[in-house]
Design a protein around this motif. Structure first.
Motif, PDB file in Angstrom:
ATOM      1  N   ALA A  39       0.711  -1.140   0.045  1.00 45.67           N
ATOM      2  CA  ALA A  39      -0.001  -0.115  -0.134  1.00 45.67           C
ATOM      3  C   ALA A  39       0.986   1.207   0.035  1.00 45.67           C
ATOM      4  O   ALA A  39       1.808   1.503   0.961  1.00 45.67           O
ATOM      5  N   SER A  40       0.478   1.984  -1.187  1.00 44.38           N
ATOM      6  CA  SER A  40       1.399   3.198  -0.858  1.00 44.38           C
ATOM      7  C   SER A  40       0.746   4.206   0.053  1.00 44.38           C
ATOM      8  O   SER A  40      -0.149   4.550   0.435  1.00 44.38           O
ATOM      9  N   PRO A  41       1.884   5.114   0.655  1.00 39.63           N
ATOM     10  CA  PRO A  41       1.158   6.086   1.739  1.00 39.63           C
ATOM     11  C   PRO A  41       0.246   6.931   1.095  1.00 39.63           C
ATOM     12  O   PRO A  41       0.367   7.234  -0.160  1.00 39.63           O
ATOM     13  N   ALA A  42      -0.531   7.834   1.838  1.00 34.87           N
ATOM     14  CA  ALA A  42      -1.357   8.594   1.453  1.00 34.87           C
ATOM     15  C   ALA A  42      -0.858   9.818   0.601  1.00 34.87           C
ATOM     16  O   ALA A  42       0.529  10.477   1.076  1.00 34.87           O
ATOM     17  N   GLY A  43      -1.220  10.012  -0.405  1.00 37.36           N
ATOM     18  CA  GLY A  43      -0.739  11.148  -1.343  1.00 37.36           C
ATOM     19  C   GLY A  43       0.206  10.492  -2.619  1.00 37.36           C
ATOM     20  O   GLY A  43       0.518  11.159  -3.500  1.00 37.36           O
ATOM     21  N   TRP A  44       0.482   9.359  -2.319  1.00 33.79           N
ATOM     22  CA  TRP A  44       1.525   8.608  -3.222  1.00 33.79           C
ATOM     23  C   TRP A  44       0.812   7.538  -4.103  1.00 33.79           C
ATOM     24  O   TRP A  44       1.571   7.119  -4.848  1.00 33.79           O
ATOM     25  N   GLU A  45      -0.408   7.522  -3.976  1.00 32.63           N
ATOM     26  CA  GLU A  45      -1.183   6.496  -4.800  1.00 32.63           C
ATOM     27  C   GLU A  45      -0.978   6.796  -6.150  1.00 32.63           C
ATOM     28  O   GLU A  45      -0.952   7.879  -6.655  1.00 32.63           O
ATOM     29  N   ASN A  46      -0.651   5.845  -7.060  1.00 27.40           N
ATOM     30  CA  ASN A  46      -0.551   5.912  -8.657  1.00 27.40           C
ATOM     31  C   ASN A  46       0.853   6.870  -9.051  1.00 27.40           C
ATOM     32  O   ASN A  46       0.756   7.292  -9.984  1.00 27.40           O
TER      33      ASN A  46
ATOM     34  N   GLU B 266       7.634  -0.170  -4.838  1.00 28.30           N
ATOM     35  CA  GLU B 266       8.688   0.844  -4.342  1.00 28.30           C
ATOM     36  C   GLU B 266       8.350   1.319  -3.120  1.00 28.30           C
ATOM     37  O   GLU B 266       7.079   1.609  -2.661  1.00 28.30           O
ATOM     38  N   ARG B 267       9.483   1.466  -2.444  1.00 34.71           N
ATOM     39  CA  ARG B 267       9.336   1.868  -0.832  1.00 34.71           C
ATOM     40  C   ARG B 267      10.033   3.340  -0.341  1.00 34.71           C
ATOM     41  O   ARG B 267      11.006   3.497  -0.955  1.00 34.71           O
ATOM     42  N   ILE B 268       9.282   4.071   0.368  1.00 38.43           N
ATOM     43  CA  ILE B 268      10.031   5.456   0.733  1.00 38.43           C
ATOM     44  C   ILE B 268      10.728   5.176   1.724  1.00 38.43           C
ATOM     45  O   ILE B 268      10.587   4.454   2.798  1.00 38.43           O
ATOM     46  N   MET B 269      11.996   5.609   1.573  1.00 38.25           N
ATOM     47  CA  MET B 269      13.193   5.736   2.554  1.00 38.25           C
ATOM     48  C   MET B 269      13.170   6.726   3.698  1.00 38.25           C
ATOM     49  O   MET B 269      13.985   6.561   4.559  1.00 38.25           O
TER      50      MET B 269
END
Length: 197
Positions: free
Chosen positions: A13-20, A26-29
């Motif tokens: 699941a992408s964090p809020a605001g990062w959908e699409n 892909e992972r936020i570091m």
């Protein structure tokens, strides 16, 4: 067959605001923002050359007028006044370009957000008139990373060709004015090392 928690495929699941926006998996570091301080970095050679000329002329004017007493140009005839006026115009133009560049970059940084994922570096801006923009650059083994080691520091990871009038120049792209620039640099190096493994 009904999926259960044990049999259901894993979803990232992408964090809020990062959908699409983020790719699959892909992972936020790391996320951060540049500091608000005034700076000229990255230095553009053309602007620095103009500023240098202006400063040289600014220093030359008092020397040129030592023999004329004070105030400067008080005893110059109208015909000899044109040269100092030209010098003053060049000085003011050069200083205006340099100060305007520094102020513009500072205002842009105050409306800038940085994100580093395990694949890409993202720079988001929300500027008046221009609106919201998001640009990204892949972090690969071939990416040339440049850490300036300062406090605050910067990590440069890409370049962009730009044009100003008839001149062309290369603008470095990176995360600027960071208190934790060393940490961000190590994260980027780790991304490259994982790709090279």
């Amino acid at each position: 067959m009904k999926e259960t928690a044990a049999t259901a495929p894993a979803r990232s699941a992408s964090p809020a605001g990062w959908e699409n926006i983020l790719s699959e998996g892909e992972r936020i570091m790391w996320q951060g923002r540049p500091g608000p301080g005034l700076t000229l970095a990255p230095v553009l050679p053309g602007r620095m050359a103009k500023a240098a000329v202006g400063l040289l002329l600014f220093g030359y004017l008092p020397v040129m007028n030592l023999s004329h007493g004070w105030p400067p140009f008080a005893d110059l005839s109208p015909g000899r006044t044109i040269l100092p006026l030209i010098f003053f115009a060049v000085v003011l133009t050069a200083l205006h370009q340099l100060a305007g560049y520094a102020l513009t970059r500072t205002l842009v940084r105050r409306r800038t957000w940085y994100t580093l994922t395990d694949r890409r570096a993202y720079i988001a801006t929300d500027l008046p008139i221009l609106g919201k923009r998001l640009k990204s650059w892949p972090i690969t083994v071939a990416s040339r990373l440049d850490y300036d080691g300062g406090t605050p520091g910067a990590v440069w990871f890409a370049e962009e060709k730009k044009r100003s009038g008839k001149s062309r120049y290369t603008m470095p792209i990176g995360f600027e004015q960071l208190d934790d620039a060393g940490h961000v640099y190590r994260l980027m190096r780790a991304i490259q090392q994982r790709q090279n493994a």
